[in-house]
Design a protein around this motif. Sequence first.
Motif, PDB file in Angstrom:
ATOM      1  N   LEU A   1     -48.826 -30.259   8.106  1.00  0.00           N
ATOM      2  CA  LEU A   1     -47.455 -30.149   8.601  1.00  0.00           C
ATOM      3  C   LEU A   1     -47.286 -31.222   9.665  1.00  0.00           C
ATOM      4  CD1 LEU A   1     -45.747 -26.820   9.788  1.00  0.00           C
ATOM      5  CD2 LEU A   1     -45.219 -29.044  10.754  1.00  0.00           C
ATOM      6  N   ILE A   2     -46.296 -32.089   9.510  1.00  0.00           N
ATOM      7  CA  ILE A   2     -46.067 -33.173  10.464  1.00  0.00           C
ATOM      8  C   ILE A   2     -44.909 -32.814  11.402  1.00  0.00           C
ATOM      9  CG2 ILE A   2     -47.019 -35.008   9.030  1.00  0.00           C
ATOM     10  CD1 ILE A   2     -44.164 -35.710   8.165  1.00  0.00           C
ATOM     11  N   ALA A   3     -45.069 -33.191  12.665  1.00  0.00           N
ATOM     12  CA  ALA A   3     -44.039 -32.895  13.664  1.00  0.00           C
ATOM     13  C   ALA A   3     -44.090 -33.947  14.758  1.00  0.00           C
ATOM     14  CB  ALA A   3     -44.232 -31.499  14.254  1.00  0.00           C
ATOM     15  N   ALA A   4     -42.980 -34.099  15.462  1.00  0.00           N
ATOM     16  CA  ALA A   4     -42.917 -35.095  16.533  1.00  0.00           C
ATOM     17  C   ALA A   4     -41.900 -34.658  17.578  1.00  0.00           C
ATOM     18  CB  ALA A   4     -42.531 -36.466  15.972  1.00  0.00           C
ATOM     19  N   THR A   5     -42.063 -35.185  18.784  1.00  0.00           N
ATOM     20  CA  THR A   5     -41.130 -34.933  19.880  1.00  0.00           C
ATOM     21  C   THR A   5     -40.637 -36.262  20.438  1.00  0.00           C
ATOM     22  OG1 THR A   5     -42.942 -34.851  21.494  1.00  0.00           O
ATOM     23  CG2 THR A   5     -42.229 -32.754  20.533  1.00  0.00           C
ATOM     24  N   GLY A   6     -39.403 -36.265  20.931  1.00  0.00           N
ATOM     25  CA  GLY A   6     -38.846 -37.484  21.504  1.00  0.00           C
ATOM     26  C   GLY A   6     -37.678 -37.165  22.412  1.00  0.00           C
ATOM     27  N   GLY A   7     -37.234 -38.165  23.134  1.00  0.00           N
ATOM     28  CA  GLY A   7     -36.161 -37.960  24.087  1.00  0.00           C
ATOM     29  C   GLY A   7     -34.783 -37.924  23.468  1.00  0.00           C
ATOM     30  N   THR A   8     -34.658 -38.449  22.252  1.00  0.00           N
ATOM     31  CA  THR A   8     -33.346 -38.537  21.615  1.00  0.00           C
ATOM     32  C   THR A   8     -33.468 -38.273  20.120  1.00  0.00           C
ATOM     33  OG1 THR A   8     -31.537 -40.049  21.043  1.00  0.00           O
ATOM     34  CG2 THR A   8     -33.677 -41.036  21.461  1.00  0.00           C
ATOM     35  N   ALA A   9     -32.417 -37.750  19.537  1.00  0.00           N
ATOM     36  CA  ALA A   9     -32.399 -37.466  18.098  1.00  0.00           C
ATOM     37  C   ALA A   9     -32.440 -38.737  17.260  1.00  0.00           C
ATOM     38  CB  ALA A   9     -31.164 -36.647  17.752  1.00  0.00           C
ATOM     39  N   ARG A  10     -32.183 -39.885  17.867  1.00  0.00           N
ATOM     40  CA  ARG A  10     -32.193 -41.151  17.115  1.00  0.00           C
ATOM     41  C   ARG A  10     -33.552 -41.453  16.502  1.00  0.00           C
ATOM     42  NH1 ARG A  10     -30.360 -45.732  20.976  1.00  0.00           N
ATOM     43  NH2 ARG A  10     -31.718 -44.541  22.362  1.00  0.00           N
ATOM     44  N   HIS A  11     -34.607 -40.842  17.052  1.00  0.00           N
ATOM     45  CA  HIS A  11     -35.954 -41.120  16.552  1.00  0.00           C
ATOM     46  C   HIS A  11     -36.424 -40.110  15.506  1.00  0.00           C
ATOM     47  CE1 HIS A  11     -36.570 -44.352  19.320  1.00  0.00           C
ATOM     48  NE2 HIS A  11     -36.476 -43.589  20.384  1.00  0.00           N
ATOM     49  N   SER A  12     -35.536 -39.242  15.025  1.00  0.00           N
ATOM     50  CA  SER A  12     -35.969 -38.183  14.119  1.00  0.00           C
ATOM     51  C   SER A  12     -36.553 -38.709  12.811  1.00  0.00           C
ATOM     52  CB  SER A  12     -34.803 -37.234  13.817  1.00  0.00           C
ATOM     53  OG  SER A  12     -33.731 -37.930  13.215  1.00  0.00           O
ATOM     54  N   LEU A  13     -36.140 -39.907  12.397  1.00  0.00           N
ATOM     55  CA  LEU A  13     -36.660 -40.464  11.143  1.00  0.00           C
ATOM     56  C   LEU A  13     -38.107 -40.929  11.253  1.00  0.00           C
ATOM     57  CD1 LEU A  13     -33.592 -42.411   9.708  1.00  0.00           C
ATOM     58  CD2 LEU A  13     -34.607 -40.295   8.866  1.00  0.00           C
TER      59      LEU A  13
ATOM     60  N   LEU B   1     -40.517 -39.122  11.344  1.00  0.00           N
ATOM     61  CA  LEU B   1     -41.265 -38.263  10.430  1.00  0.00           C
ATOM     62  C   LEU B   1     -41.383 -38.903   9.050  1.00  0.00           C
ATOM     63  CD1 LEU B   1     -39.654 -34.812  11.314  1.00  0.00           C
ATOM     64  CD2 LEU B   1     -41.893 -35.646  12.049  1.00  0.00           C
ATOM     65  N   GLU B   2     -40.308 -39.532   8.606  1.00  0.00           N
ATOM     66  CA  GLU B   2     -40.272 -40.068   7.251  1.00  0.00           C
ATOM     67  C   GLU B   2     -40.772 -41.505   7.150  1.00  0.00           C
ATOM     68  OE1 GLU B   2     -39.731 -37.894   4.996  1.00  0.00           O
ATOM     69  OE2 GLU B   2     -39.172 -36.401   6.501  1.00  0.00           O
ATOM     70  N   HIS B   3     -40.521 -42.313   8.176  1.00  0.00           N
ATOM     71  CA  HIS B   3     -40.923 -43.717   8.044  1.00  0.00           C
ATOM     72  C   HIS B   3     -42.286 -44.014   8.658  1.00  0.00           C
ATOM     73  CE1 HIS B   3     -40.340 -45.059  12.191  1.00  0.00           C
ATOM     74  NE2 HIS B   3     -39.132 -44.555  12.219  1.00  0.00           N
ATOM     75  N   ALA B   4     -42.872 -43.064   9.386  1.00  0.00           N
ATOM     76  CA  ALA B   4     -44.179 -43.307  10.000  1.00  0.00           C
ATOM     77  C   ALA B   4     -45.196 -42.225   9.651  1.00  0.00           C
ATOM     78  CB  ALA B   4     -44.034 -43.420  11.523  1.00  0.00           C
ATOM     79  N   LEU B   5     -44.902 -40.962   9.981  1.00  0.00           N
ATOM     80  CA  LEU B   5     -45.908 -39.920   9.780  1.00  0.00           C
ATOM     81  C   LEU B   5     -46.168 -39.601   8.311  1.00  0.00           C
ATOM     82  CD1 LEU B   5     -45.122 -39.457  12.862  1.00  0.00           C
ATOM     83  CD2 LEU B   5     -45.971 -37.145  12.508  1.00  0.00           C
ATOM     84  N   ARG B   6     -45.103 -39.415   7.536  1.00  0.00           N
ATOM     85  CA  ARG B   6     -45.317 -39.048   6.135  1.00  0.00           C
ATOM     86  C   ARG B   6     -46.079 -40.129   5.364  1.00  0.00           C
ATOM     87  NH1 ARG B   6     -43.161 -34.719   3.642  1.00  0.00           N
ATOM     88  NH2 ARG B   6     -41.594 -34.455   5.288  1.00  0.00           N
ATOM     89  N   PRO B   7     -45.760 -41.422   5.529  1.00  0.00           N
ATOM     90  CA  PRO B   7     -46.554 -42.444   4.849  1.00  0.00           C
ATOM     91  C   PRO B   7     -48.019 -42.464   5.295  1.00  0.00           C
ATOM     92  CG  PRO B   7     -44.446 -43.350   5.513  1.00  0.00           C
ATOM     93  CD  PRO B   7     -44.556 -42.008   6.164  1.00  0.00           C
TER      94      PRO B   7
END
Length: 201
Positions: free
Chosen positions: A109-121, A123-129
């Motif tokens: 299960l991949i998850a991430a935290t950040g200061g802004t919703a702009r970084h929500s991707l 998950l798809e462009h870094a962690l999932r690959p």
Amino acid sequence: MKLVVVSAGLSVPSSTRLLADRLAAAVGRTPAGAGVEVEVVELRDLAVEIAHNFTNGFPGRKLAAALDAVTRADGVIAVTPVFTASYSGLFKSFFDVLDKEALVGKPVLIAATGGTARHSLVLEHALRPLFAYLRAVVVPTGVYAASEDWGAQGLEDRVERAAGELAALMSGLSGTNPRKSDADDLQVIPFAEQLARLSAP
């Protein structure tokens, strides 16, 4: 079942660790995850040993134990803070020193935290690959928590959904050999022999 949580948070307290704990607790609340044993790997405490592993090729005692825990786990929750629109260097370094076969067929299960919703991707462009490259089975729902998400209903819904998906995969794969492929049981029949069988009366 054994669930290992890898948290790359650096601060104390850490929103990354908070999200990791919420996800692990949610897995334990599911019917499939009832009684799951949870172990947390805090990468902040392993930073020096990870750096030494790169220079001398050998893991220290704590790092070796963490790598072994991930390798033996039935499932993994991996959570990182977002640094420069991607996962943290510490997070990537840990998975760089992990054996390349350790996550084959393992639910993650991949998850991430950040200061802004702009970084929500992230998950798809870094962690999932990353985990696709390591041939893990990444659950469909990733969880991203921006600063404004804490306390919002939407975050809790995503946590519960992702935890349910992970628990279902873990219970389905527990007790099997994830490195064994169905291809191992296939018998290769030469083409000439197949033609002979087709033409036989």
